[in-house]
Design an enzyme around this catalytic site. Structure first.
Site, PDB file in Angstrom:
ATOM      1  N   ASP A  62       0.577  -0.743   0.244  1.00 32.76           N
ATOM      2  CA  ASP A  62      -0.001   0.180  -0.184  1.00 32.76           C
ATOM      3  C   ASP A  62       0.885   1.490   0.033  1.00 32.76           C
ATOM      4  O   ASP A  62       2.053   1.172  -0.046  1.00 32.76           O
ATOM      5  CB  ASP A  62      -1.084   0.240   1.249  1.00 32.76           C
ATOM      6  CG  ASP A  62      -1.661   1.229   1.178  1.00 32.76           C
ATOM      7  OD1 ASP A  62      -2.317   1.526   0.589  1.00 32.76           O
ATOM      8  OD2 ASP A  62      -1.471   1.691   2.315  1.00 32.76           O
ATOM      9  N   SER A  63       0.476   2.527  -0.107  1.00 31.41           N
ATOM     10  CA  SER A  63       1.047   3.742  -0.695  1.00 31.41           C
ATOM     11  C   SER A  63       1.607   3.749   1.202  1.00 31.41           C
ATOM     12  O   SER A  63       2.045   5.008   1.380  1.00 31.41           O
ATOM     13  CB  SER A  63      -0.258   4.913  -0.656  1.00 31.41           C
ATOM     14  OG  SER A  63      -1.380   4.187   0.124  1.00 31.41           O
ATOM     15  N   CYS A 117      -3.696  -0.811  -1.601  1.00 31.89           N
ATOM     16  CA  CYS A 117      -3.517   0.815  -1.993  1.00 31.89           C
ATOM     17  C   CYS A 117      -5.429   0.645  -3.484  1.00 31.89           C
ATOM     18  O   CYS A 117      -4.889   0.145  -4.768  1.00 31.89           O
ATOM     19  CB  CYS A 117      -2.360   0.963  -2.418  1.00 31.89           C
ATOM     20  SG  CYS A 117      -2.912   2.479  -3.018  1.00 31.89           S
ATOM     21  N   GLU A 174      -5.679   9.028   9.619  1.00 35.47           N
ATOM     22  CA  GLU A 174      -5.129   9.166  10.617  1.00 35.47           C
ATOM     23  C   GLU A 174      -4.228   9.404  11.747  1.00 35.47           C
ATOM     24  O   GLU A 174      -3.977   9.203  12.297  1.00 35.47           O
ATOM     25  CB  GLU A 174      -3.601   9.778   8.936  1.00 35.47           C
ATOM     26  CG  GLU A 174      -3.649   8.097   8.402  1.00 35.47           C
ATOM     27  CD  GLU A 174      -2.399   8.482   7.078  1.00 35.47           C
ATOM     28  OE1 GLU A 174      -0.950   9.207   7.234  1.00 35.47           O
ATOM     29  OE2 GLU A 174      -2.524   7.733   6.131  1.00 35.47           O
ATOM     30  N   CYS A 177     -11.752   3.290  -1.428  1.00 36.13           N
ATOM     31  CA  CYS A 177      -9.954   3.622  -0.612  1.00 36.13           C
ATOM     32  C   CYS A 177      -9.733   2.697   0.767  1.00 36.13           C
ATOM     33  O   CYS A 177     -10.853   2.798   1.227  1.00 36.13           O
ATOM     34  CB  CYS A 177     -10.310   5.072  -0.621  1.00 36.13           C
ATOM     35  SG  CYS A 177      -8.615   6.090   0.357  1.00 36.13           S
ATOM     36  N   HIS A 185      -9.118   4.095   3.430  1.00 37.90           N
ATOM     37  CA  HIS A 185      -8.996   4.610   4.756  1.00 37.90           C
ATOM     38  C   HIS A 185     -10.377   4.578   4.934  1.00 37.90           C
ATOM     39  O   HIS A 185     -10.634   4.141   6.476  1.00 37.90           O
ATOM     40  CB  HIS A 185      -8.768   5.557   5.055  1.00 37.90           C
ATOM     41  CG  HIS A 185      -7.131   5.337   5.039  1.00 37.90           C
ATOM     42  ND1 HIS A 185      -5.916   5.174   3.647  1.00 37.90           N
ATOM     43  CD2 HIS A 185      -5.560   5.910   5.945  1.00 37.90           C
ATOM     44  CE1 HIS A 185      -4.511   5.740   4.561  1.00 37.90           C
ATOM     45  NE2 HIS A 185      -4.713   6.552   5.663  1.00 37.90           N
TER      46      HIS A 185
HETATM   47  N1  DGL Z   1      -3.797   3.899  -0.065  1.00 33.80           N
HETATM   48  C1  DGL Z   1      -4.930   4.757  -0.701  1.00 33.80           C
HETATM   49  C2  DGL Z   1      -5.959   4.709  -1.368  1.00 33.80           C
HETATM   50  O1  DGL Z   1      -6.622   2.991  -0.559  1.00 33.80           O
HETATM   51  C3  DGL Z   1      -5.075   6.075   0.092  1.00 33.80           C
HETATM   52  C4  DGL Z   1      -3.706   6.747   1.048  1.00 33.80           C
HETATM   53  C5  DGL Z   1      -3.202   7.576  -0.082  1.00 33.80           C
HETATM   54  O2  DGL Z   1      -3.393   8.314  -0.857  1.00 33.80           O
HETATM   55  O3  DGL Z   1      -2.036   7.330  -0.719  1.00 33.80           O
HETATM   56  O4  DGL Z   1      -6.151   4.969  -2.368  1.00 33.80           O
END
Ligand code: DGL
Length: 259
Positions: free
Chosen positions: A6-7, A69, A149, A181, A183
């Protein structure tokens, strides 16, 4: 081993689902906290980062890659599959789309995600490939990621922002909303309160893990512990990991670097 990237910390919602649905399955996680967020970046950068993340997980012994992600799933999956034709690469979008199409009754589906995910229009394309009569409404909700977060999950400010983002969906009368997403599953309570309890929320983390079970037989190495790597291991990453995974986990910083 299943490799999940993931990012940043967001993919831990996918890990949480793995722990719930496949409790004996060790995983290798890579969170690119040094370069997060991906959601506001352009496709070229997201593809490059995703390739580096995948190479890292493969070098650590992953045999199946899960793009945890949404943004990377939306933008980079084709490039990754092209580069690694022999590696099963799962993404979080297709399973969520299948679920939403199965669930909607009035054929009005909403999608929320980062700017990059929404700009890619991937959800709309995939939904309409299955049923072109479904109307898809989408909106980027960039403020949700930092709110989650910060653990501002039920604060008045968060509720206010959610109302602002979700009012249009309410007006058009969607009956299904894809949380596109990593989160957003943590905001289910607020989102559901704002959009209305009758709207079904589709959680992409939950859906992709159901998909992983199909690959389980191919994952031979079930021994060993899970490993969690981050490209920048800050105190905040430690806190969020403990909070989301329900206890302290061993985290490691990797010297994985941008070239
Ligand atoms: N993990 C990213 C997503 O699911 C969200 C956080 C980011 O923008 O890196 O799109």
């Amino acid at each position: 081993m299943i490799g999940i990237f993931d990012s940043g910390v967001g993919g831990l919602t996918v890990v949480r689902e793995v722990l719930k649905q496949l409790p004996n399955q060790p995983i290798i996680y890579f969170g690119d906290t040094a370069r997060t967020p991906y959601g506001n970046k352009g496709p070229k950068t997201i593809i490059r980062y995703s390739q580096e993340n995948t190479d890292f997980l493969l070098s650590k012994g992953a045999s199946v890659i899960v793009i945890g992600c949404n943004t990377a799933s939306a933008v980079a999956v084709e490039a990754l599959r092209e580069k690694h034709p022999d590696v099963p690469i799962l993404e979080v979008i297709t399973p969520a789309v299948s679920r939403a199409v199965a669930v909607t009754k009035n054929k009005k589906i909403g999608v929320i995600g980062t700017r990059a995910t929404i700009a890619s229009q991937i959800y709309t394309k995939k939904i309409q490939e299955i049923d072109s009569s479904i109307k898809v409404f989408s909106a980027a909700c960039p403020l949700f990621v930092p709110l989650v977060e910060e653990n501002w999950l039920t604060r008045p400010e968060t509720k206010m922002i959610a109302r602002r983002y979700l009012t249009d969906f309410k007006n058009v009368g969607i009956d299904t909303l894809i949380l596109g997403c990593t989160h957003y599953p943590l905001l289910k309570e607020v989102i559901s309160a704002k959009i209305g309890k009758r709207v079904v929320l589709v959680d992409s983390a939950e859906e992709v893990v159901k998909e992983i079970t199909n690959y389980e037989l191919r994952i031979t190495n079930k021994e060993g512990d899970s490993k969690f790597y981050f490209s920048d291991l800050t105190e905040q990453v430690g806190k969020i990991s403990a909070r989301w995974l329900g206890g302290k986990v061993d985290l490691e910083e990797t010297n994985f670097e941008t070239k």
